[in-house]
Design a protein around this motif. Structure first.
Motif, PDB file in Angstrom:
ATOM      1  N   VAL A 152      -3.016   1.152  -0.181  1.00 45.63           N
ATOM      2  CA  VAL A 152      -1.776   0.944  -0.923  1.00 45.63           C
ATOM      3  C   VAL A 152      -0.590   0.891   0.028  1.00 45.63           C
ATOM      4  CG1 VAL A 152      -0.205   1.960  -2.617  1.00 45.63           C
ATOM      5  CG2 VAL A 152      -2.673   1.946  -3.039  1.00 45.63           C
ATOM      6  N   GLN A 153      -0.596   1.765   1.044  1.00 48.25           N
ATOM      7  CA  GLN A 153       0.512   1.789   1.994  1.00 48.25           C
ATOM      8  C   GLN A 153       0.599   0.474   2.761  1.00 48.25           C
ATOM      9  OE1 GLN A 153       0.181   4.808   4.992  1.00 48.25           O
ATOM     10  NE2 GLN A 153       2.337   4.636   5.630  1.00 48.25           N
ATOM     11  N   ALA A 154      -0.572  -0.116   3.058  1.00 46.37           N
ATOM     12  CA  ALA A 154      -0.567  -1.394   3.794  1.00 46.37           C
ATOM     13  C   ALA A 154       0.021  -2.521   2.962  1.00 46.37           C
ATOM     14  CB  ALA A 154      -1.984  -1.736   4.235  1.00 46.37           C
ATOM     15  N   GLN A 155      -0.082  -2.428   1.644  1.00 45.96           N
ATOM     16  CA  GLN A 155       0.409  -3.493   0.782  1.00 45.96           C
ATOM     17  C   GLN A 155       1.762  -3.174   0.150  1.00 45.96           C
ATOM     18  OE1 GLN A 155      -2.694  -4.120  -2.105  1.00 45.96           O
ATOM     19  NE2 GLN A 155      -4.268  -4.573  -0.541  1.00 45.96           N
ATOM     20  N   ALA A 156       2.233  -1.945   0.337  1.00 48.18           N
ATOM     21  CA  ALA A 156       3.475  -1.532  -0.311  1.00 48.18           C
ATOM     22  C   ALA A 156       4.677  -2.087   0.424  1.00 48.18           C
ATOM     23  CB  ALA A 156       3.557  -0.001  -0.340  1.00 48.18           C
ATOM     24  N   PRO A 157       5.782  -2.248  -0.281  1.00 45.98           N
ATOM     25  CA  PRO A 157       7.019  -2.689   0.385  1.00 45.98           C
ATOM     26  C   PRO A 157       7.501  -1.625   1.370  1.00 45.98           C
ATOM     27  CG  PRO A 157       7.437  -2.059  -1.892  1.00 45.98           C
ATOM     28  CD  PRO A 157       5.955  -2.087  -1.737  1.00 45.98           C
ATOM     29  N   PRO A 158       8.303  -1.999   2.339  1.00 47.14           N
ATOM     30  CA  PRO A 158       8.738  -1.059   3.382  1.00 47.14           C
ATOM     31  C   PRO A 158       9.418   0.188   2.828  1.00 47.14           C
ATOM     32  CG  PRO A 158       9.276  -3.295   4.000  1.00 47.14           C
ATOM     33  CD  PRO A 158       8.804  -3.377   2.585  1.00 47.14           C
ATOM     34  N   GLU A 159      10.182   0.052   1.721  1.00 44.50           N
ATOM     35  CA  GLU A 159      10.892   1.228   1.215  1.00 44.50           C
ATOM     36  C   GLU A 159       9.952   2.286   0.638  1.00 44.50           C
ATOM     37  OE1 GLU A 159      11.116  -2.104  -1.848  1.00 44.50           O
ATOM     38  OE2 GLU A 159      11.411  -1.832   0.311  1.00 44.50           O
ATOM     39  N   LEU A 160       8.709   1.893   0.292  1.00 42.60           N
ATOM     40  CA  LEU A 160       7.740   2.866  -0.231  1.00 42.60           C
ATOM     41  C   LEU A 160       6.711   3.302   0.809  1.00 42.60           C
ATOM     42  CD1 LEU A 160       6.971   1.398  -3.780  1.00 42.60           C
ATOM     43  CD2 LEU A 160       8.476   3.314  -3.191  1.00 42.60           C
ATOM     44  N   ALA A 161       6.595   2.528   1.879  1.00 42.19           N
ATOM     45  CA  ALA A 161       5.564   2.828   2.868  1.00 42.19           C
ATOM     46  C   ALA A 161       5.763   4.208   3.492  1.00 42.19           C
ATOM     47  CB  ALA A 161       5.547   1.750   3.952  1.00 42.19           C
ATOM     48  N   GLU A 162       7.019   4.569   3.793  1.00 44.21           N
ATOM     49  CA  GLU A 162       7.280   5.866   4.417  1.00 44.21           C
ATOM     50  C   GLU A 162       6.895   7.008   3.488  1.00 44.21           C
ATOM     51  OE1 GLU A 162      10.934   8.334   6.555  1.00 44.21           O
ATOM     52  OE2 GLU A 162      11.251   6.284   5.797  1.00 44.21           O
ATOM     53  N   GLU A 163       7.257   6.899   2.195  1.00 41.28           N
ATOM     54  CA  GLU A 163       6.899   7.946   1.241  1.00 41.28           C
ATOM     55  C   GLU A 163       5.386   8.044   1.073  1.00 41.28           C
ATOM     56  OE1 GLU A 163       8.942   7.591  -2.419  1.00 41.28           O
ATOM     57  OE2 GLU A 163      10.945   7.535  -1.510  1.00 41.28           O
ATOM     58  N   LEU A 164       4.701   6.916   1.014  1.00 39.36           N
ATOM     59  CA  LEU A 164       3.243   6.938   0.922  1.00 39.36           C
ATOM     60  C   LEU A 164       2.622   7.578   2.161  1.00 39.36           C
ATOM     61  CD1 LEU A 164       2.534   3.419  -0.643  1.00 39.36           C
ATOM     62  CD2 LEU A 164       2.238   5.659  -1.734  1.00 39.36           C
ATOM     63  N   GLY A 165       3.252   7.372   3.310  1.00 36.80           N
ATOM     64  CA  GLY A 165       2.767   8.022   4.534  1.00 36.80           C
ATOM     65  C   GLY A 165       2.869   9.530   4.440  1.00 36.80           C
ATOM     66  N   LEU A 166       3.976  10.010   3.871  1.00 33.75           N
ATOM     67  CA  LEU A 166       4.112  11.460   3.688  1.00 33.75           C
ATOM     68  C   LEU A 166       3.060  12.007   2.730  1.00 33.75           C
ATOM     69  CD1 LEU A 166       8.011  11.759   3.472  1.00 33.75           C
ATOM     70  CD2 LEU A 166       6.535  12.303   5.417  1.00 33.75           C
ATOM     71  N   VAL A 167       2.787  11.247   1.658  1.00 32.30           N
ATOM     72  CA  VAL A 167       1.753  11.675   0.712  1.00 32.30           C
ATOM     73  C   VAL A 167       0.394  11.716   1.395  1.00 32.30           C
ATOM     74  CG1 VAL A 167       0.557  11.076  -1.426  1.00 32.30           C
ATOM     75  CG2 VAL A 167       3.040  10.824  -1.278  1.00 32.30           C
ATOM     76  N   ARG A 168       0.104  10.712   2.224  1.00 28.57           N
ATOM     77  CA  ARG A 168      -1.166  10.711   2.961  1.00 28.57           C
ATOM     78  C   ARG A 168      -1.282  11.930   3.860  1.00 28.57           C
ATOM     79  NH1 ARG A 168      -2.094   5.671   6.439  1.00 28.57           N
ATOM     80  NH2 ARG A 168      -3.964   6.886   6.924  1.00 28.57           N
ATOM     81  N   GLU A 169      -0.222  12.284   4.540  1.00 30.98           N
ATOM     82  CA  GLU A 169      -0.268  13.455   5.416  1.00 30.98           C
ATOM     83  C   GLU A 169      -0.501  14.727   4.609  1.00 30.98           C
ATOM     84  OE1 GLU A 169      -0.415  13.590   8.642  1.00 30.98           O
ATOM     85  OE2 GLU A 169      -0.407  11.395   8.637  1.00 30.98           O
TER      86      GLU A 169
END
Length: 318
Positions: A152-169
């Motif tokens: 999902v992070q790979a396909q998400a827009p840039p404004e959501l990618a950072e938040e998805l990265g935090l969720v992954r961590e």
């Protein structure tokens, strides 16, 4: 079978014999008492009464002293420190009482040991089941979530990618915690690599999560212990380190495994706030019960501001 008089009848018959002898002495002997007793008569009665009391005291002391010893032992006996028995008198009802009391302690200690063994075996089985569930179910589910979040992070827009990265961590950190808990519940390294490696892994995990340095000392050439004894050593070290993390506020911890005579000795020491040891908690009681299963003994020393040392001594197999 010959009749064995009870303590009551022995005391009663002895007092009766003493009083009968005193009565016959007054009746059959020339001794007599006037209406106005003479000094010699008072002296004879005093001596006779003293002899009666002396004979009664000697018998009662011999018969009832074991009763006092049993009462005193009952007030101080500890089933977690087995082996204390009263010396049996040579004979009499006191010997029967002491023998029965010692036999009762034997039965209580055997029953407690058996029940503790069953309870701890059930506890270990439940630990293994929960660890397996965490590894196979929860761990795999979180792994799937991590992979999904990565896509999902790979396909998400840039404004959501950072938040998805935090969720992954966060999910990755939770997965690491679950794996750590599973290792603590079921020490696979103990089964696969042995006690030394298991203690090293335990100390490393403790240092990583508490930030407190652990200095390890394992003597060379230690005798092999039974699997049950190794598990007891590991669990006692685990509980001791857990207590250090929760209560000690220590800066340095020492974990050592050495041999002393016919025993393998585990020591976990810290330089923390210490304890007076007046109110042992469930953790310490659990350690002592585990140690009893393999014939070992746990002692705790230290004091306020002096740190704490937990010492487990396990006998070496012959």
């Amino acid at each position: 079978m010959a009749w064995q008089p009870s303590l009551f009848w022995k005391v009663f018959l002895t007092n009766g014999v003493v009083f009968v002898v005193g009565t016959l002495t007054l009746v059959l002997s020339p001794a007599s008492v006037s209406r106005q007793p003479l000094l010699s008569e008072v002296l004879v009665l005093t001596v006779g009464l003293g002899l009666m009391l002396l004979a009664d005291a000697v018998f009662l002391r011999r018969s009832l002293t074991p009763v006092d010893r049993v009462v005193a032992q009952m007030a101080t006996v500890e089933l977690l420190k087995p082996g204390h028995r009263l010396a049996e008198p040579s004979g009499g009802p006191g010997a029967q009482l002491v023998r029965g009391y010692n036999a009762m302690l034997d039965r209580l200690e055997a029953e407690r040991s058996a029940s503790n063994a069953q309870a701890l075996a059930a506890q270990e089985a439940e630990r293994h089941r929960i660890a397996q569930e965490l590894h196979d179910q929860v761990g795999q589910s979180l792994t799937v979530v991590l992979l999904g979040l990565k896509q999902v992070q790979a396909q998400a827009p840039p404004e959501l990618a950072e938040e998805l990265g935090l969720v992954r961590e966060s999910v990755r950190a939770g997965l690491d915690d679950i794996r750590r808990v599973a290792r603590e519940l079921r020490p696979g390294v103990l089964e696969d690599l042995g006690l030394h490696s298991a203690l090293a892994a335990l100390a490393s995990d403790f240092s990583a999560h508490s930030g407190t340095h652990v200095r390890r000392t394992v003597a060379r050439g230690l005798p092999a212990l039974s699997p049950q004894a190794e598990l007891v050593v590991y669990r006692v070290a685990q509980e001791a380190l857990t207590n250090v993390a929760r209560h000690a506020d220590a800066q340095q911890v020492t974990l050592s495994l050495t041999r002393l005579g016919d025993r393998v000795v585990l020591e976990v020491s810290d330089d923390g706030r210490g304890t007076d040891g007046s109110h042992p908690g469930t953790g310490l009681l659990g350690m002592r019960e585990r140690a009893l299963l393999v014939g070992g003994e746990v002692t705790v020393t230290g004091g306020p501001g002096l740190g704490t040392t937990v010492r487990l001594a396990v006998p070496v197999p012959s």
